[in-house]
Design a protein around this motif. Structure first.
Motif, short mmCIF file in Angstrom:
data_model
loop_
_atom_site.label_atom_id
_atom_site.label_comp_id
_atom_site.label_asym_id
_atom_site.label_seq_id
_atom_site.Cartn_x
_atom_site.Cartn_y
_atom_site.Cartn_z
N ARG A 1 33.15 35.72 -41.05
CA ARG A 1 33.42 36.55 -42.21
C ARG A 1 32.80 37.92 -42.01
O ARG A 1 31.85 38.09 -41.24
CB ARG A 1 32.82 35.93 -43.48
CG ARG A 1 31.29 35.92 -43.45
CD ARG A 1 30.68 35.44 -44.75
NE ARG A 1 29.22 35.51 -44.68
CZ ARG A 1 28.39 35.21 -45.68
NH1 ARG A 1 28.90 34.80 -46.84
NH2 ARG A 1 27.08 35.32 -45.53
N ILE A 2 33.35 38.89 -42.73
CA ILE A 2 32.76 40.22 -42.81
C ILE A 2 31.95 40.31 -44.09
O ILE A 2 32.40 39.87 -45.15
CB ILE A 2 33.85 41.31 -42.82
CG1 ILE A 2 34.42 41.50 -41.41
CG2 ILE A 2 33.31 42.64 -43.34
CD1 ILE A 2 35.56 42.50 -41.35
N HIS B 1 35.85 37.57 -46.09
CA HIS B 1 35.03 38.72 -46.44
C HIS B 1 34.25 38.48 -47.72
O HIS B 1 34.66 37.69 -48.58
CB HIS B 1 35.92 39.95 -46.63
CG HIS B 1 37.07 39.70 -47.57
ND1 HIS B 1 38.25 39.16 -47.15
CD2 HIS B 1 37.20 39.88 -48.92
CE1 HIS B 1 39.08 39.04 -48.18
NE2 HIS B 1 38.46 39.46 -49.27
N ALA C 1 39.90 44.17 -44.72
CA ALA C 1 39.69 42.81 -44.24
C ALA C 1 40.69 41.84 -44.88
O ALA C 1 41.21 40.93 -44.23
CB ALA C 1 38.26 42.36 -44.52
N LEU D 1 35.42 45.73 -38.20
CA LEU D 1 36.71 45.08 -38.41
C LEU D 1 37.31 44.57 -37.11
O LEU D 1 37.95 43.52 -37.08
CB LEU D 1 37.66 46.06 -39.11
CG LEU D 1 37.26 46.39 -40.55
CD1 LEU D 1 37.84 47.73 -40.99
CD2 LEU D 1 37.68 45.28 -41.50
N GLN E 1 37.64 40.38 -36.06
CA GLN E 1 38.90 39.82 -35.61
C GLN E 1 38.75 39.10 -34.27
O GLN E 1 39.30 38.01 -34.07
CB GLN E 1 39.94 40.92 -35.47
CG GLN E 1 40.48 41.46 -36.77
CD GLN E 1 41.67 42.37 -36.53
OE1 GLN E 1 42.78 41.92 -36.28
NE2 GLN E 1 41.41 43.67 -36.59
N THR F 1 36.34 48.56 -47.15
CA THR F 1 36.27 47.66 -46.00
C THR F 1 36.79 46.28 -46.37
O THR F 1 37.53 45.65 -45.60
CB THR F 1 34.82 47.56 -45.49
OG1 THR F 1 34.30 48.86 -45.24
CG2 THR F 1 34.75 46.74 -44.21
N VAL G 1 41.01 38.45 -42.62
CA VAL G 1 39.65 38.09 -42.22
C VAL G 1 38.83 37.74 -43.46
O VAL G 1 38.89 38.47 -44.47
CB VAL G 1 38.97 39.25 -41.46
CG1 VAL G 1 37.54 38.91 -41.09
CG2 VAL G 1 39.78 39.61 -40.22
#
Length: 326
Positions: free
Chosen positions: A195-196, A214, A207, A181, A185, A203, A212
């Motif tokens: 992207r995550i 995701h 996000a 995370l 960022q 999680t 963010v």
């Protein structure tokens, strides 16, 4: 003094002698220590008793002169200027004498040790002895909670130095921990396409709050279209996943020490060879840049603190725990 000690795959609250600073070292009274994924891994693999804690903020209590080089050195004078001041500590201890240190590669010092890991006690304790050269002052406007994330921020910044993030269309940060995370960022500041990709819905929820981009791993196709994949997980399975996500001649950044424990003899390297992928390791980075970023509130980290406890109540260890040590 109270400390959290790992040995034989278990962690316990123990009573340890107060540290004695060697020449060129100082004693820091720890105010807050953040339990990171690296600490969790260290607690599992430690064979000899070691005080955990690689990410912490504290106050310099005393500085020892460097007698080995004739009395009070410049390093010791710098340390005395920090007496009573808040600091964060670079966990990588370098000798300063080997060919790598002299040649500008001190991060890869031949005698390198890591605080809270390689036989050098960490900051999950009331006090810790560390080299003066490893100190970075914390500005007054940066509170302890945020300052405790400096090590994670520095590692994320280091990853951006190894691969170009700007101008890339597809960048994925892979993982389910607070390092993931933080890294996402930091990279999002350079490229809004970051992207995550995570396995845990929790999680994804964090996000979402952080703004963010995701996706759940189960919802992501292995199309081999990502320019860069940063793997913060560190397992053979995550490396295989990252290799399936990245495009031909793309880059996989390995940002977790767990790889050194888990990959030998288990990872399928065929996709890396056939796809002509670049595999780049990434380690710790400069703390002063991380402190500056945190001081200017460029990264949201307080939302990643799962709980705040005193050291007596820190066990069992969980990442994201902020331990008040004194």
């Amino acid at each position: 003094m109270k400390a959290i000690v790992a040995s034989g795959g278990a962690s316990a609250l123990a009573d340890r002698p107060s540290p004695i600073a060697a020449p060129g070292d100082c004693v820091v009274r720890v105010r807050a220590a953040l339990v990171t994924p690296a600490d969790i891994r260290a607690s599992r693999f430690a064979k000899e008793p070691i005080v955990l804690g690689q990410a912490f903020v504290g106050v310099v209590e005393s500085v020892t002169s460097d007698d080995a080089i004739g009395g009070v050195s410049d390093r010791a004078r710098d340390g005395k200027q920090l007496l009573g001041k808040r600091v964060v500590v670079d966990p990588v201890i370098r000798c300063g004498r080997c060919d790598r240190c002299v040649g500008g590669l001190s991060q890869h010092c031949r005698e390198r040790t890591i605080i809270g890991l390689d036989g050098r006690d960490g900051g999950c304790a009331v006090q810790v002895a560390v080299p003066v050269r490893n100190l970075t002052p914390v500005p007054d406007g940066l509170d302890d909670d945020r300052a405790s994330f400096a090590t994670l921020i520095a590692s994320a910044l280091e990853a951006t130095k190894h691969v170009r993030v700007e101008g890339k269309a597809y960048i994925t940060v892979l993982g389910d921990d607070i390092a993931t995370l933080v890294t996402a960022q930091v990279m999002s500041q350079l490229n809004a396409a970051v992207r995550i990709v995570a396995h845990a819905p929790a999680t994804i929820a964090v996000a979402e709050k952080l703004g963010v981009k995701h996706r759940l791993a189960d919802e992501v196709g292995r199309r081999g279209d990502q320019d860069v994949v940063v793997d913060c997980t560190g397992t053979a399975e995550s490396l295989a996943f990252a290799s399936a996500l990245v495009r031909a001649r793309g880059t996989v950044v390995l940002a977790s020490l767990a790889h050194s424990q888990d990959l030998t003899g288990r990872a399928d390297l065929a996709p890396i060879v056939l796809g002509e992928l670049k595999v780049q390791g990434s380690f710790y980075g400069p703390l002063h840049d991380a402190v500056d970023l945190l001081a200017h509130r460029g990264i949201e980290v307080t939302a990643l603190i799962e709980r705040r406890v005193v050291i007596d109540a820190a066990l069992p260890l969980r990442q994201g725990t902020l331990i008040r040590c004194s």
